[in-house]
Design a protein around this motif. Structure first.
Motif, PDB file in Angstrom:
ATOM      1  N   GLU A  23      -3.453   0.749  -1.566  1.00 49.72           N
ATOM      2  CA  GLU A  23      -2.663   0.326  -2.718  1.00 49.72           C
ATOM      3  C   GLU A  23      -2.790   1.343  -3.839  1.00 49.72           C
ATOM      4  N   GLU A  24      -1.773   1.366  -4.671  1.00 54.45           N
ATOM      5  CA  GLU A  24      -1.841   2.200  -5.859  1.00 54.45           C
ATOM      6  C   GLU A  24      -2.854   1.586  -6.818  1.00 54.45           C
ATOM      7  N   PRO A  25      -3.660   2.404  -7.471  1.00 51.92           N
ATOM      8  CA  PRO A  25      -4.619   1.850  -8.431  1.00 51.92           C
ATOM      9  C   PRO A  25      -3.900   1.267  -9.640  1.00 51.92           C
ATOM     10  N   VAL A  26      -4.464   0.204 -10.175  1.00 53.60           N
ATOM     11  CA  VAL A  26      -3.870  -0.453 -11.338  1.00 53.60           C
ATOM     12  C   VAL A  26      -4.304   0.312 -12.577  1.00 53.60           C
ATOM     13  N   MET A  27      -3.326   0.862 -13.272  1.00 52.71           N
ATOM     14  CA  MET A  27      -3.612   1.617 -14.496  1.00 52.71           C
ATOM     15  C   MET A  27      -3.181   0.773 -15.688  1.00 52.71           C
ATOM     16  N   GLU A  28      -4.075   0.622 -16.645  1.00 57.65           N
ATOM     17  CA  GLU A  28      -3.723  -0.120 -17.845  1.00 57.65           C
ATOM     18  C   GLU A  28      -2.947   0.784 -18.778  1.00 57.65           C
TER      19      GLU A  28
END
Length: 62
Positions: A23-28
């Protein structure tokens, strides 16, 4: 027997190390803070002009 236990330990360690998803990392989103002025910059000019007008009026009254 020792080699079998060692191989099992390496297999267990390798499976936990590679346990993950693609999965793509969750970036804030970055936090943007915009400073607002309490008063306009014209207030820095108006106050000295008002003081100068008061002093000029006081001198003119004498």
């Amino acid at each position: 027997m020792k080699k079998l236990a060692l191989a099992a330990a390496f297999a267990a360690a390798a499976s936990t190390v590679s346990a993950g998803t693609m999965e793509e990392p969750v970036m804030e989103a970055p936090v943007v803070v915009e400073e607002t002025a309490a008063s306009s910059s014209a207030a820095g000019v108006v106050i000295p002009l008002v003081v100068l007008a008061i002093i000029a009026a006081a001198v003119a009254m004498d």
